[in-house]
Write an enzyme that holds these catalytic residues in place. Structure first.
Site, mmCIF file in Angstrom:
data_model
loop_
_atom_site.group_PDB
_atom_site.id
_atom_site.type_symbol
_atom_site.label_atom_id
_atom_site.label_comp_id
_atom_site.label_asym_id
_atom_site.label_seq_id
_atom_site.Cartn_x
_atom_site.Cartn_y
_atom_site.Cartn_z
ATOM 1 N N ILE A 1 1.234 -1.522 0.190
ATOM 2 C CA ILE A 1 0.347 -0.306 0.023
ATOM 3 C C ILE A 1 0.790 1.273 0.176
ATOM 4 O O ILE A 1 0.389 2.365 -0.200
ATOM 5 C CB ILE A 1 -1.207 0.372 0.985
ATOM 6 C CG1 ILE A 1 -0.160 -0.440 2.736
ATOM 7 C CG2 ILE A 1 -2.292 -1.209 1.161
ATOM 8 C CD1 ILE A 1 -0.922 0.026 3.743
ATOM 9 N N GLY A 2 2.252 1.262 0.162
ATOM 10 C CA GLY A 2 2.690 2.404 0.022
ATOM 11 C C GLY A 2 4.714 2.503 0.645
ATOM 12 O O GLY A 2 5.567 1.138 0.295
ATOM 13 N N TYR B 1 12.505 3.787 4.317
ATOM 14 C CA TYR B 1 13.758 3.068 4.175
ATOM 15 C C TYR B 1 12.655 1.587 3.963
ATOM 16 O O TYR B 1 14.104 0.469 3.565
ATOM 17 C CB TYR B 1 14.358 2.863 5.503
ATOM 18 C CG TYR B 1 15.348 3.997 5.875
ATOM 19 C CD1 TYR B 1 16.018 4.466 4.728
ATOM 20 C CD2 TYR B 1 15.115 4.749 6.958
ATOM 21 C CE1 TYR B 1 16.745 5.725 5.156
ATOM 22 C CE2 TYR B 1 15.415 5.696 7.531
ATOM 23 C CZ TYR B 1 16.396 6.828 7.244
ATOM 24 O OH TYR B 1 17.224 7.724 6.978
ATOM 25 N N GLY B 2 11.514 1.697 4.238
ATOM 26 C CA GLY B 2 11.251 0.427 3.877
ATOM 27 C C GLY B 2 9.255 0.579 3.400
ATOM 28 O O GLY B 2 8.926 1.400 3.491
ATOM 29 N N LYS B 3 8.998 -0.530 2.582
ATOM 30 C CA LYS B 3 7.642 -0.446 1.787
ATOM 31 C C LYS B 3 6.210 -1.045 3.013
ATOM 32 O O LYS B 3 7.208 -1.176 4.155
ATOM 33 C CB LYS B 3 7.759 -2.589 0.999
ATOM 34 C CG LYS B 3 7.977 -3.457 1.395
ATOM 35 C CD LYS B 3 8.000 -4.707 0.835
ATOM 36 C CE LYS B 3 8.043 -6.210 0.902
ATOM 37 N NZ LYS B 3 7.851 -6.939 0.751
ATOM 38 N N VAL B 4 5.107 -0.601 2.900
ATOM 39 C CA VAL B 4 4.103 -0.769 3.918
ATOM 40 C C VAL B 4 3.205 -1.524 2.793
ATOM 41 O O VAL B 4 2.966 -1.347 2.000
ATOM 42 C CB VAL B 4 3.622 0.932 3.885
ATOM 43 C CG1 VAL B 4 2.345 0.275 5.636
ATOM 44 C CG2 VAL B 4 4.708 2.075 4.582
ATOM 45 N N LYS C 1 5.205 -1.781 8.407
ATOM 46 C CA LYS C 1 6.568 -1.094 8.023
ATOM 47 C C LYS C 1 7.475 -2.654 7.337
ATOM 48 O O LYS C 1 8.191 -2.669 8.761
ATOM 49 C CB LYS C 1 6.721 -0.030 8.266
ATOM 50 C CG LYS C 1 5.956 1.098 7.858
ATOM 51 C CD LYS C 1 6.667 2.507 8.509
ATOM 52 C CE LYS C 1 6.477 3.450 8.286
ATOM 53 N NZ LYS C 1 7.041 4.528 8.749
ATOM 54 N N ASP D 1 7.209 17.262 9.540
ATOM 55 C CA ASP D 1 6.370 17.397 8.159
ATOM 56 C C ASP D 1 5.296 16.790 7.678
ATOM 57 O O ASP D 1 4.751 16.215 7.328
ATOM 58 C CB ASP D 1 7.533 15.759 7.986
ATOM 59 C CG ASP D 1 7.944 15.867 6.375
ATOM 60 O OD1 ASP D 1 7.564 16.880 5.909
ATOM 61 O OD2 ASP D 1 7.620 14.796 5.613
#
Length: 420
Positions: A124-125, A129-132, A147, A246
């Protein structure tokens, strides 16, 4: 280099003893940048899809590493912050985040990959530093956003002469382990098996996202509701001396019932007291406050508040208030251009935007002022101050000690506001 089998706990210290290993995030911009003909996409959002390798997101780095010379002192200082908060019952959770040190990778009867109890559904995203990935728990049937990181990769990625990306990920985990608020994404579990190279953060899954660029401006009613949630979550963070760093639409998730939750604490920073002085801004260019663009020392909470103003501007007008063709052009506009607002805009809303996007941070509206602003209060009244777990404990201790002071903070019922 540490061997593959080392867990985060073994490299950085056991989870139960973690201190806030905070450092100033690697610098992503300074006012001295010249002739960076960056695409507007990079000015709006510097994260890229890293697929399955957990690769570095390629943030623009324009400052020299020498600014990290004082890092060892700050790291020690941050560890002391957490120890103090732990000793004084100031962690905002009735129950701690679950920590699992056994990883079982398998498949279900339909051939879907599994991590312990979690069944993989789809990506999903991507984070810094890594995928979700979206997973479903085979125990409770609920969906979770996980994550995923490779520890060996985090250890190889250098973000400063003496630090790796693991420090950034660890800091995000540590911060989220202390947070519990209805308008902040909740960390459910950390999976860190010392015998594998995989590390996972199990987060609550929010099924919606505010795609303002695709849907256009929001009406005032929806914008007001969203803003109230953002202000509530950010007031909570600031009251715990945490600067998000952010705030922007991409980091604001919306539930099916319309509740906004703040996510992504990868650049957040922690302070011992109200002295939130910073020298560098790690956020996204178009949401950067003028004082950050100038390369001056600035206050993180005021910079967060400016980002709230940019976000509200996007909500109601469907565009950015200051956006140039290059990084330097964007900074110049943020620092020098007059805020443009339509003549027909609601006068109360115009007053709020002018207060939030005031270029002088000393004259800028505070979050408390925003919470009580006439446009924000509407028919609902001021944004309530959330009485969190650690402050409830503090008040209870005061009352137990015979304190006669009355608590004027509104208590929000956790069951009615989806806290965990």
């Amino acid at each position: 280099m540490y061997p593959k089998s080392y867990s985060l706990a073994r490299v950085m210290g056991c989870c139960s003893c973690f201190g806030f290993s905070w450092k100033p995030k690697r610098t992503t911009r300074t006012v001295t940048v010249r002739n960076h003909n960056l695409s507007q996409e990079l000015l709006l959002d510097e994260e890229v899809d890293d697929e399955d390798d957990g690769s570095y997101n390629g943030n623009i780095t324009d400052s020299a590493y020498e600014e990290d010379a004082e890092l060892p002192i700050r790291v020690k200082h941050s560890e002391e912050i957490l120890r103090f908060r732990e000793q004084n019952g100031m962690i905002c959770r009735q129950f701690p985040v679950k920590e699992t040190q056994i990883l079982i990778r398998s498949e279900d009867d339909d051939g879907n990959k599994m991590i312990n109890e979690y069944v993989r559904e789809r990506k999903i995203g991507a984070g810094s530093y890594g995928k979700v990935v979206l997973y479903r728990s085979s125990n409770d049937g609920k969906h979770y956003a996980i994550k995923a990181f490779h520890k060996s990769h985090l250890l190889k990625l250098r973000v400063a002469p003496s630090e790796t990306a693991m420090s950034d990920v660890l800091r995000e985990v540590l911060i989220m382990k202390m947070l519990n608020h209805p308008n902040i994404i909740n960390l459910i579990e950390v999976i860190d098996d010392p015998n594998t190279d995989h590390f996972y953060m199990v987060l609550e899954y929010v099924d919606g996202k505010w795609d303002w660029e695709g849907s256009g401006p929001l009406g005032e009613i929806t914008a007001r509701k969203y803003l109230r949630d953002i202000v509530s979550g950010l007031m909570y963070l600031h009251s715990h001396n945490i600067v998000h760093g952010d705030i922007k639409p991409d980091n604001l998730l919306v539930t099916s019932s319309g509740i906004v939750k703040i996510g992504d604490f990868s650049v957040s920073q922690v302070f011992e007291d109200d002295n939130d002085e910073l020298r560098r801004s790690p956020g996204t260019p178009v949401f950067t406050a003028p004082e950050c663009c100038l390369g001056l020392t600035y206050h993180g909470k005021a910079a967060d508040t400016w980002a709230v103003g940019v976000t509200l501007y996007c909500m109601v007008l469907g565009q950015y208030p200051f956006l140039g063709e290059t990084l330097q052009d964007t900074y110049d506009k943020i620092v020098n251009n007059i805020l443009a607002l339509p003549n027909e805009m609601n006068p109360q809303l115009k007053d709020l935007l002018e207060g939030l996007l005031c270029k002088d941070p000393k004259q800028r509206l505070t979050l408390d002022s925003v919470a009580n602003h006439s446009w924000v209060t509407g028919e609902d009244g001021p944004v309530s101050q959330y009485l969190c777990w650690c402050k409830r404990n503090s008040l209870h201790m005061e009352q137990s000690n015979g304190s006669n002071d009355e608590a004027h903070t509104t208590i929000i019922n956790s069951d009615d506001n989806h806290t965990y």
